[in-house]
Motif scaffolding. Sequence first.
Motif, PDB file in Angstrom:
ATOM      1  N   LYS A 114       0.821  -1.213   0.000  1.00  0.00           N
ATOM      2  CA  LYS A 114       0.000   0.000   0.000  1.00  0.00           C
ATOM      3  C   LYS A 114       0.851   1.259   0.000  1.00  0.00           C
ATOM      4  O   LYS A 114       0.593   2.200  -0.719  1.00  0.00           O
ATOM      5  N   HIS A 115       1.876   1.237   0.855  1.00  0.00           N
ATOM      6  CA  HIS A 115       2.663   2.458   1.000  1.00  0.00           C
ATOM      7  C   HIS A 115       4.047   2.111   1.531  1.00  0.00           C
ATOM      8  O   HIS A 115       4.204   1.187   2.322  1.00  0.00           O
ATOM      9  N   MET A 116       5.041   2.900   1.067  1.00  0.00           N
ATOM     10  CA  MET A 116       6.391   2.731   1.601  1.00  0.00           C
ATOM     11  C   MET A 116       7.050   4.095   1.704  1.00  0.00           C
ATOM     12  O   MET A 116       7.297   4.754   0.690  1.00  0.00           O
ATOM     13  N   PRO A 117       7.310   4.562   2.929  1.00  0.00           N
ATOM     14  CA  PRO A 117       7.952   5.861   3.062  1.00  0.00           C
ATOM     15  C   PRO A 117       9.391   5.819   2.548  1.00  0.00           C
ATOM     16  O   PRO A 117      10.041   4.768   2.598  1.00  0.00           O
ATOM     17  N   GLY A 118       9.868   6.960   2.067  1.00  0.00           N
ATOM     18  CA  GLY A 118      11.275   7.078   1.671  1.00  0.00           C
ATOM     19  C   GLY A 118      11.589   6.476   0.323  1.00  0.00           C
ATOM     20  O   GLY A 118      12.756   6.405  -0.061  1.00  0.00           O
ATOM     21  N   PHE A 119      10.585   6.026  -0.403  1.00  0.00           N
ATOM     22  CA  PHE A 119      10.838   5.402  -1.698  1.00  0.00           C
ATOM     23  C   PHE A 119      10.379   6.285  -2.871  1.00  0.00           C
ATOM     24  O   PHE A 119      10.264   5.824  -3.988  1.00  0.00           O
ATOM     25  N   GLU A 120      10.156   7.599  -2.567  1.00  0.00           N
ATOM     26  CA  GLU A 120       9.625   8.477  -3.616  1.00  0.00           C
ATOM     27  C   GLU A 120      10.541   8.498  -4.838  1.00  0.00           C
ATOM     28  O   GLU A 120      10.081   8.635  -5.968  1.00  0.00           O
ATOM     29  N   GLN A 121      11.847   8.375  -4.622  1.00  0.00           N
ATOM     30  CA  GLN A 121      12.768   8.478  -5.766  1.00  0.00           C
ATOM     31  C   GLN A 121      13.198   7.114  -6.303  1.00  0.00           C
ATOM     32  O   GLN A 121      14.030   7.036  -7.214  1.00  0.00           O
TER      33      GLN A 121
END
Length: 354
Positions: A114-121
Amino acid sequence: MSEELVNADIRLAQTLPSEFYTDTGLFAAQRNAIKSAWQFVGSSEQFTSAVSPLPHLDALLNEPMIRTNDDGIVRLLSNVCTHRGMVMCHEETDKKTIQCPYHGRTFGCDGRLKHMPGFEQALDFPTQTDNLPSFHLKNWNGLEFMTLKAELELDALLQPVQERTGWFLNGLKHDAERDRDWDINAHWMLYVDNYLEGFHIPFVHPELNDALDTKGYTTECFEHGVLQVGLAAADEVCFDLPETSIDHGKRVGAYYWWLYPNLMLNVYPWGVSVNIIVPTSAATTRVLFRSYVKHADLLDQGAGAELDKVELQDQFVVENCMKGMRSASYERGRYSPTHEQGVHHFHRMISSLK
Ligand code: FES
Ligand SMILES: [Fe+2]
């Protein structure tokens, strides 16, 4: 290992060499047999949360898992975070989002990331491999089973159980008060060997012996298991068998099913006691008793009574046989052709492992 290590003719056969109970290389092959088999998960009604960890399957298979219930859709998912491998859930929860406690990755009850912080890049993320893998799970009469490898259909494995005792297996309710986890200082196969014969009942279990008509004790071998049928002694509780049962007219006090390699379903007039055999090392075993009650009024009667006492009596002999397996003066023995067909069948199966 040659299949003929244990002769097909029980009258001539010798039991397994003691190294089968002590050798760590053989133990690894046996663990693999367990990893290929169907394993008992629990009864559907006993899981009341959206997410339930299954520690016994982790111990058996080295595979942390969760059972999820997503508005009635039941799944068996990996409990290992797809980021860096953290085991995520340790307790039941009704939260429908599974959050890894390490870096906060979240998954739905369907296993999708659903979601993973810090993986925007991060590039090419997420992909299918970021979702939680799922495993085969099947419901049979309200009891759930799983396998890592669907080499054998569950229905094929359970067909003899269904034909003989399927009529009884509905309306079972888990009773956690009756569950037990036993730790035993013995190789797991010694526990199975002992289970597979009623030969020892008069010597080891005086109370159970009184509840059974030991002259009426029978053993039947199937491709994937063994059934022992114990007839009730006069005045002891027995099944009210339907006319469709091939045992109709007999006073059956217990059906003891063993399914290769490490599962036992004990069907008593009060309900079912499931035994899950968990090898914890080549010299230690954990035995899990899980109790599913159908007729509470028949608990503590007949062959299904005093199971704790019977278990301790069995553990005494099994642990002492383990000492015997380490003895230089013992290598192997012989089978009773009339009482040890089940042990012989198991030994033929387990000694054919590659
Ligand atoms: S290991 Fe799960 S978020 Fe990092
Ligand atoms: Fe026993």
